[in-house]
Design an enzyme around this catalytic site. Structure first.
Site, PDB file in Angstrom:
ATOM      1  N   TYR A   1       0.818  -1.173  -0.032  1.00  0.00           N
ATOM      2  CA  TYR A   1      -0.106   0.078   0.014  1.00  0.00           C
ATOM      3  C   TYR A   1       0.665   1.232  -0.085  1.00  0.00           C
ATOM      4  CZ  TYR A   1      -3.773   3.077   1.021  1.00  0.00           C
ATOM      5  OH  TYR A   1      -4.905   4.137   0.814  1.00  0.00           O
TER       6      TYR A   1
ATOM      7  N   PHE B   1      -7.961  21.872 -23.817  1.00  0.00           N
ATOM      8  CA  PHE B   1      -8.238  20.407 -23.860  1.00  0.00           C
ATOM      9  C   PHE B   1      -9.565  20.142 -23.133  1.00  0.00           C
ATOM     10  CE2 PHE B   1      -7.865  15.936 -23.045  1.00  0.00           C
ATOM     11  CZ  PHE B   1      -7.961  15.677 -24.112  1.00  0.00           C
ATOM     12  N   THR B   2     -10.312  19.235 -23.562  1.00  0.00           N
ATOM     13  CA  THR B   2     -11.450  18.906 -22.935  1.00  0.00           C
ATOM     14  C   THR B   2     -11.452  18.636 -21.333  1.00  0.00           C
ATOM     15  OG1 THR B   2     -11.246  16.428 -23.423  1.00  0.00           O
ATOM     16  CG2 THR B   2     -12.632  17.858 -25.079  1.00  0.00           C
TER      17      THR B   2
ATOM     18  N   ASP C   1       0.897  20.805 -19.940  1.00  0.00           N
ATOM     19  CA  ASP C   1       0.537  19.368 -20.212  1.00  0.00           C
ATOM     20  C   ASP C   1       1.377  18.554 -21.064  1.00  0.00           C
ATOM     21  OD1 ASP C   1      -0.926  17.351 -21.098  1.00  0.00           O
ATOM     22  OD2 ASP C   1      -2.814  18.677 -21.358  1.00  0.00           O
TER      23      ASP C   1
ATOM     24  N   LYS D   1      -0.624   8.028 -23.199  1.00  0.00           N
ATOM     25  CA  LYS D   1      -0.192   8.637 -24.390  1.00  0.00           C
ATOM     26  C   LYS D   1       1.225   8.228 -24.564  1.00  0.00           C
ATOM     27  CE  LYS D   1      -4.033  10.417 -23.875  1.00  0.00           C
ATOM     28  NZ  LYS D   1      -4.408  11.841 -23.648  1.00  0.00           N
TER      29      LYS D   1
ATOM     30  N   ARG E   1     -13.590  15.609 -33.247  1.00  0.00           N
ATOM     31  CA  ARG E   1     -13.067  16.785 -32.623  1.00  0.00           C
ATOM     32  C   ARG E   1     -13.426  18.340 -33.256  1.00  0.00           C
ATOM     33  NH1 ARG E   1     -10.396  14.905 -27.644  1.00  0.00           N
ATOM     34  NH2 ARG E   1     -12.582  14.768 -27.257  1.00  0.00           N
TER      35      ARG E   1
ATOM     36  N   PHE F   1     -19.302  14.817 -25.639  1.00  0.00           N
ATOM     37  CA  PHE F   1     -18.841  13.894 -26.691  1.00  0.00           C
ATOM     38  C   PHE F   1     -18.624  12.585 -26.468  1.00  0.00           C
ATOM     39  CE2 PHE F   1     -14.405  13.512 -25.405  1.00  0.00           C
ATOM     40  CZ  PHE F   1     -14.311  14.313 -24.583  1.00  0.00           C
TER      41      PHE F   1
HETATM   42  C1  LIG Z   1      -5.352  12.698 -22.940  1.00  0.00           C
HETATM   43  C2  LIG Z   1      -5.210  13.654 -22.465  1.00  0.00           C
HETATM   44  C3  LIG Z   1      -5.280  14.379 -21.171  1.00  0.00           C
HETATM   45  C4  LIG Z   1      -6.130  13.541 -20.164  1.00  0.00           C
HETATM   46  O1  LIG Z   1      -5.521  12.553 -19.517  1.00  0.00           O
HETATM   47  P1  LIG Z   1      -6.308  11.191 -19.595  1.00  0.00           P
HETATM   48  O2  LIG Z   1      -5.332  10.319 -19.079  1.00  0.00           O
HETATM   49  O3  LIG Z   1      -7.195  10.845 -20.409  1.00  0.00           O
HETATM   50  O4  LIG Z   1      -7.109  11.485 -18.153  1.00  0.00           O
HETATM   51  C5  LIG Z   1      -5.015  15.846 -21.141  1.00  0.00           C
HETATM   52  N1  LIG Z   1      -4.366  16.679 -22.013  1.00  0.00           N
HETATM   53  C6  LIG Z   1      -4.047  15.971 -23.174  1.00  0.00           C
HETATM   54  C7  LIG Z   1      -3.420  17.004 -24.404  1.00  0.00           C
HETATM   55  C8  LIG Z   1      -4.616  14.967 -23.450  1.00  0.00           C
HETATM   56  O5  LIG Z   1      -4.357  14.295 -24.748  1.00  0.00           O
END
Ligand SMILES: *Cc1c(COP(=O)(O)O)cnc(C)c1O
Length: 465
Positions: A80, A132-133, A223, A266, A390, A457
């Site tokens: 943990y 970004f969303t 980011d 990513k 998008r 979306f």
């Molecule tokens: C995917 C993404 C996020 C969010 O990350 P998650 O792992 O999906 O929660 C934030 N910023 C960008 C540019 C992304 O592509």
């Protein structure tokens, strides 16, 4: 007599790996596909994965891991607290991204939530190089207002420029002037810019943002989701960087920021995970006391030990130049093929995806009838290739007026998972896009019949008009 084909003038690159295990793909008939997309409310997020042939919905968490990563999964320390895999992950982030303090989170949005809560007060403004969303959602949930300060060129899909993800320094300076530095907790810099088509930001621009914000005591948080891909573009396109490694460029780039949020799904070559990294100790202490509320103890943050190990190893693999050449090279292969056939795609081709310009496909469909959503559905019907909208659906509504945002870019994203598909899959995809392009005049718009409250979306449903 056979006619000889010309040999290419340059030598080819190839993937720096070979395949050890395979996963069979499914192909439905045309009738089955038509039924499946109608049942999914013409939203590709609502399709079953079993009904998809080539899945280009997202590059998020869809990566193929290496044998070294899988071997690391067997070394998971599921304690943990204080798992050895956490320390390996922390060391990999410190070495390659250069930040001092790290806490894992279940994925990128977990880190965004915590950063937004500790930094943003109601009435604040958060400038960024395009929204970004999930990022904007958390900034606004914390009471902030997102302000887009990306260069105007980012909104023009046809312009051929090397760094369309750059911050517009004049717009940023004007915002600081207008609202005052005290109302700007930080600048959120994305590298690369997902919503602009995976376009990179230059080192020169990043340095200039640092110089400007420093005068006003404003922090920069990156980011860093695709910062390694961004580093590859800097190596390719920016003077003075051709001789540096991707790893060196990444480290320099991050050094102009105060921390980052990261979706490990990513660049970092895993299926789940993320992190928040900070240089300021006091801020890190605030973050780690919120991590325990939303994610888990600060040494696991919602991740299993084995998953932290896979991400630590994925970071090491992701910063190899050979890897990036083939990762970005595959995306360029698909994009240049379509461009060469006259299919309208966002230029130049970005790092993780090829973006189809739905406004140019369907000029007869008004934006309020969701041309990009309709195009993604048409592509699935043609071949079982799954892409993502998008455009106006992703852009959502204004948080004050409730009106639809009308983004200039109305796009369909063909997102390439890392190390998953072959060049032959790219050929099949390109041919399907071309077939949909040929039929473009017959297409009709959609009507939204169900709209969820948040990030619509993902779950909205449509019917054909
Ligand atoms: C995917 C993404 C996020 C969010 O990350 P998650 O792992 O999906 O929660 C934030 N910023 C960008 C540019 C992304 O592509």
């Amino acid at each position: 007599m056979t006619t000889l084909k010309p040999r290419p003038a340059t030598r080819s690159w190839a993937e720096p790996w070979k395949v050890k295990m395979v996963e069979p793909l499914h192909m439905l008939t045309a009738d089955q596909r038509s039924r499946a997309i109608a049942e999914a409310g013409f939203n590709t997020f609502l399709l079953r994965s079993d009904d998809v042939y080539i899945d280009l919905l997202t590059d998020s968490g869809t990566n193929a891991m290496s044998d070294w990563q899988w071997a690391g999964m067997m070394l998971g320390d599921e304690a943990y607290a204080g798992s050895r895999n956490f320390y390996n992950l922390e060391a990999a982030i410190q070495k390659h991204y250069g930040y001092r303090f790290v806490t894992p989170t279940h994925q990128g949005r977990g880190a965004e939530n915590i950063l937004s809560q500790i930094c943003i007060k109601p009435g604040d403004y958060v400038p960024g190089n395009m929204y970004f969303t999930t990022t904007r959602h958390h900034q606004e949930a914390a009471g902030g207002t997102f302000v887009d300060v990306v260069v105007p060129e980012a909104h023009d899909p046809r312009l051929e420029l090397p760094f369309k993800g750059n911050v517009d320094l004049k717009a940023l300076a004007a915002l600081i002037e207008k609202v005052g530095a005290k109302k700007i907790p930080y600048v959120c810099v994305a590298a690369t810019v997902n919503m602009a088509g995976g376009q990179p930001i230059s080192m020169e621009n990043m340095k200039a943002v640092r110089a400007l914000t420093k005068q006003h005591g404003i922090r920069i948080f990156l980011d860093a989701t695709r910062a390694v891909e961004n580093a590859w573009f800097i190596k390719q396109r920016e003077a003075g960087y051709a001789g540096k490694t991707v790893a060196e460029i990444l480290l320099e780039f991050c050094s102009y920021s105060d921390g980052c949020t990261m979706s490990g799904k990513k660049d970092a070559l895993v299926n789940i995970g993320g992190w928040l990294a900070l240089n300021d100790q006091a801020l890190y202490e605030e973050a780690s006391s919120l991590v325990v509320v939303y994610e888990g103890l600060h040494t696991y943050g919602g991740m299993a030990g084995r998953d932290m190990e896979a991400m630590a190893r994925g970071i090491v693999e992701s910063v190899q130049d050979d890897h990036m050449r083939s990762r970005v090279g595959q995306v360029e292969y698909l994009g240049e093929k379509l461009h060469g056939w006259g299919v309208p795609v966002v230029r130049p081709i970005g790092g993780h995806a090829v973006y189809l310009d739905a406004k140019a496909f369907y000029p007869h469909i008004p934006q309020d009838q969701f041309p990009a959503q309709a195009l993604a559905a048409a592509l699935y019907e043609d071949s079982g290739v799954r892409a993502m909208e998008r455009g106006i659906v992703s852009a959502g509504r204004d948080k004050v007026t409730g009106e639809n945002h009308h983004p200039k870019l109305e796009l369909v994203r063909l997102t390439i998972p890392r190390r998953v598909y072959t060049q032959a899959h790219m050929d099949v995809t390109a041919e399907s896009v071309a077939a949909v392009w040929d039929e473009r005049k017959k297409a009709t718009g959609l009507e939204m019949v169900f709209e969820p409250k948040h990030l619509r979306f993902f779950q909205a449903r449509f019917k054909r008009r």
